[in-house]
Design a protein around this motif. Structure first.
Motif, PDB file in Angstrom:
ATOM      1  N   TRP A  19     -65.616  10.954   4.906  1.00  0.00           N
ATOM      2  CA  TRP A  19     -64.429  11.992   5.777  1.00  0.00           C
ATOM      3  C   TRP A  19     -65.026  13.738   6.438  1.00  0.00           C
ATOM      4  CZ3 TRP A  19     -59.631  10.718   6.641  1.00  0.00           C
ATOM      5  CH2 TRP A  19     -58.730   9.932   5.379  1.00  0.00           C
ATOM      6  N   GLU A  20     -66.487  13.443   5.738  1.00  0.00           N
ATOM      7  CA  GLU A  20     -67.444  14.434   6.078  1.00  0.00           C
ATOM      8  C   GLU A  20     -67.841  14.113   8.214  1.00  0.00           C
ATOM      9  OE1 GLU A  20     -70.791  15.126   3.493  1.00  0.00           O
ATOM     10  OE2 GLU A  20     -69.389  15.928   2.198  1.00  0.00           O
ATOM     11  N   ILE A 365     -65.838   4.597  -2.434  1.00  0.00           N
ATOM     12  CA  ILE A 365     -64.752   5.104  -1.366  1.00  0.00           C
ATOM     13  C   ILE A 365     -64.970   6.053  -1.126  1.00  0.00           C
ATOM     14  CG2 ILE A 365     -62.205   5.918  -2.194  1.00  0.00           C
ATOM     15  CD1 ILE A 365     -62.793   3.077  -3.028  1.00  0.00           C
ATOM     16  N   GLY A 366     -64.688   5.470   0.568  1.00  0.00           N
ATOM     17  CA  GLY A 366     -64.503   7.109   1.683  1.00  0.00           C
ATOM     18  C   GLY A 366     -66.039   6.910   2.193  1.00  0.00           C
ATOM     19  N   ILE A 403     -70.201   3.022  13.034  1.00  0.00           N
ATOM     20  CA  ILE A 403     -68.763   2.207  12.387  1.00  0.00           C
ATOM     21  C   ILE A 403     -69.819   3.026  11.079  1.00  0.00           C
ATOM     22  CG2 ILE A 403     -67.319   0.539  11.253  1.00  0.00           C
ATOM     23  CD1 ILE A 403     -66.581   1.008  13.867  1.00  0.00           C
ATOM     24  N   ALA A 404     -69.113   3.126  10.140  1.00  0.00           N
ATOM     25  CA  ALA A 404     -69.630   3.746   8.809  1.00  0.00           C
ATOM     26  C   ALA A 404     -69.387   2.392   8.301  1.00  0.00           C
ATOM     27  CB  ALA A 404     -68.502   5.339   8.104  1.00  0.00           C
ATOM     28  N   TYR A 405     -70.800   2.125   7.283  1.00  0.00           N
ATOM     29  CA  TYR A 405     -70.592   0.739   6.728  1.00  0.00           C
ATOM     30  C   TYR A 405     -71.281   1.168   5.277  1.00  0.00           C
ATOM     31  CZ  TYR A 405     -75.350  -0.335   8.493  1.00  0.00           C
ATOM     32  OH  TYR A 405     -76.566  -0.664   8.715  1.00  0.00           O
ATOM     33  N   ILE A 448     -55.702   0.681  -5.063  1.00  0.00           N
ATOM     34  CA  ILE A 448     -56.240   2.246  -4.268  1.00  0.00           C
ATOM     35  C   ILE A 448     -57.294   2.082  -3.257  1.00  0.00           C
ATOM     36  CG2 ILE A 448     -57.123   4.486  -4.987  1.00  0.00           C
ATOM     37  CD1 ILE A 448     -55.770   4.492  -7.697  1.00  0.00           C
ATOM     38  N   THR A 449     -56.792   2.500  -2.059  1.00  0.00           N
ATOM     39  CA  THR A 449     -58.149   2.327  -1.179  1.00  0.00           C
ATOM     40  C   THR A 449     -58.077   3.938  -0.361  1.00  0.00           C
ATOM     41  OG1 THR A 449     -56.691   1.416   0.766  1.00  0.00           O
ATOM     42  CG2 THR A 449     -57.589   0.022  -0.643  1.00  0.00           C
TER      43      THR A 449
END
Ligand code: MN
Ligand code: MN
Length: 468
Positions: A19-20, A365-366, A403-405, A448-449
């Motif tokens: 999110w940051e 998560i995230g 892409i965040a991986y 939950i995702t």
């Protein structure tokens, strides 16, 4: 900057909360995408319903049933439906097909309660249905939750589709657990034994059939009579049915910040939805792009709708036949040169159970899509272990495209194991790696995702299809 700090900055891998990295506009996109995903999982709670909803989406985006076409050319979009329970879709590339495909494979079956062949019985004037659970569930999680009934019944002369418990004015069903006041014996049992397979009996009615005659099982009779009036079925028709009881709760945004999605069936419909939506963005790729959505993954991928079936090869042979013309050995050559993402969810780090995890090698998560080089058990037994070269290709592709991986295993060595369809496709000779969304409470009635991870998976799958 001081030298050591600078060096650390240069050499260390940083763990970043996704999110940051997003601006408001991107955050909005992630939220909007997830809103549609929530609608999807609310409208597609079984593999058959997934196939229906996704076929509609494909049709609206100019995909055609491959069985109605004789010839295909670059840019053509096709799909194939196998027995209403699994589906493949492809966009034909401009390159010679023998150079291989870019394939993303997910599964659309999820853990649930199936009915036994002779399910209906009466006990002390209550009517119940015997179930046989499907997939790896923690049985205690499936009692005292609202359940809905989905599926098909094949009678002598027709096929009936059932969907009860999703609409606001529908009734629901449930499995009644023991009250705490009388649970002193049950409380001493191990979690896995407290509710046994034979205890998963669903309550479906309590009124007896009105009659002056002396007969037994009047409540069961009343239920069968209701079903007969509504659907024209008799008790024997259950033997030729596929009825699935699934959580009736609606998927929703979770949290004060609404950053998460809570809902049933996200394993693996979150990867199915994102990989299919990504395919809709592909026009004329260089390499033919294929999205495959399998059934039966949760029970070992067997059967003619599971990944082990040769139906997938049938579809690929059709692609070859209708483009460059097929010949013996050509499919093997294509598969040898194909790249595959096995798009399946993995365990997210759960702060309630910290001792289970090895913090340096978990998915968070995230933090983006999880790339998993190998699954398997403690000895790596049963693992499809991707080559370093292919892992290198994937990470470079993701880094190039922002892409965040993350790279992870699932828990400490020996705490458990999980598998995917990766090994089946690797068996065909392709390069395969697991790559999917991290999930909390996997296989529970309410998984939950993160909306960041969902949107990021969608972008990751798109760049994978497009790569030359
Ligand atoms: Mn899965
Ligand atoms: Mn699973």
């Amino acid at each position: 900057m001081e030298k050591a700090k600078e060096l650390k900055e240069k050499l260390f891998r940083k763990k970043t909360n996704g999110w940051e990295t997003l601006n408001e506009e991107e955050k909005e996109k992630a939220y909007n995408f997830s809103e549609k995903f929530i609608n999807f999982i609310n409208s597609a709670k079984t593999e058959r319903e997934c196939v229906k909803v996704l076929t509609n989406i494909l049709e609206k985006n100019n995909f055609k049933n491959i069985e109605n076409l004789d010839n295909l050319k670059a840019g053509d979009k096709v799909y194939y439906i196998n027995r209403e329970k699994n589906i493949y879709a492809a966009v034909i590339g401009s390159d010679d097909l023998k150079n291989g495909f870019n394939i993303i494979g997910a599964h659309i079956d999820s853990p649930r309660l199936d009915l036994k062949p002779n399910p209906l019985y009466e006990s002390e004037e209550l009517a119940l249905l015997k179930t046989h659970y499907y997939g790896g569930i923690k049985k205690y999680q499936w009692v005292n939750i609202p359940l809905s009934m989905h599926g098909v019944i094949i009678t002598k002369d027709k096929k009936i589709e059932i969907n009860i418990g999703e609409e606001d004015d529908d009734p629901v069903f449930t499995i009644a657990d023991l009250l705490p006041h009388l649970s002193s014996e049950q409380n001493k049992k191990k979690l896995n034994d407290a509710i046994e397979g034979e205890d998963l009996n669903i309550l479906v009615g309590s009124i007896s059939y009105k009659t002056e005659e002396e007969i037994t099982e009047k409540v069961k009779l009343n239920i069968l009579n209701l079903l007969n009036e509504k659907y024209g079925i008799v008790e024997r028709d259950f033997v030729s049915s596929e009825i699935e009881f699934v959580p009736a709760m609606k998927a929703k945004s979770l949290g004060f910040d609404k950053s998460l999605v809570a809902g049933y069936g996200q394993d693996d419909r979150v990867c199915a939805y994102t990989s299919l939506k990504a395919l809709l963005n592909i026009d004329t790729p260089k390499r033919t792009s294929i999205c495959l959505l399998a059934d039966k993954e949760e029970i070992g991928s067997m059967g003619n709708t599971g990944m082990s079936s040769r139906i997938f090869e049938y579809f690929l042979n059709e692609l070859l036949e209708k483009t460059i013309g097929n010949k013996p050995g050509l499919l093997d050559a294509c598969l040898k040169s194909s790249r595959v993402l096995s798009a399946d969810v993995t365990a997210g780090y759960n702060p309630n159970f910290q001792s289970i995890y090895e913090k340096n090698n978990e998915s968070y998560i995230g933090h983006g899509i999880s790339v998993i080089k190998y699954t398997g058990s403690a000895s790596k037994g049963g693992a499809s272990d991707a080559n370093a070269e292919f892992v290198g290709y994937i990470r470079n592709l993701f880094e190039k495209n922002n892409i965040a991986y993350q790279n992870s295993e699932m828990g400490k060595i020996g705490v458990g194991a999980g598998g995917t369809i990766a090994y089946i496709l690797a068996d065909r000779g392709s390069d395969v790696i697991d790559c999917g969304v991290p999930v909390l409470s996997m296989h529970s009635p309410y998984e939950i995702t993160s909306k960041f991870d969902i949107y990021n998976a969608y972008k990751a799958y798109e760049v994978f299809y497009k790569d030359e």
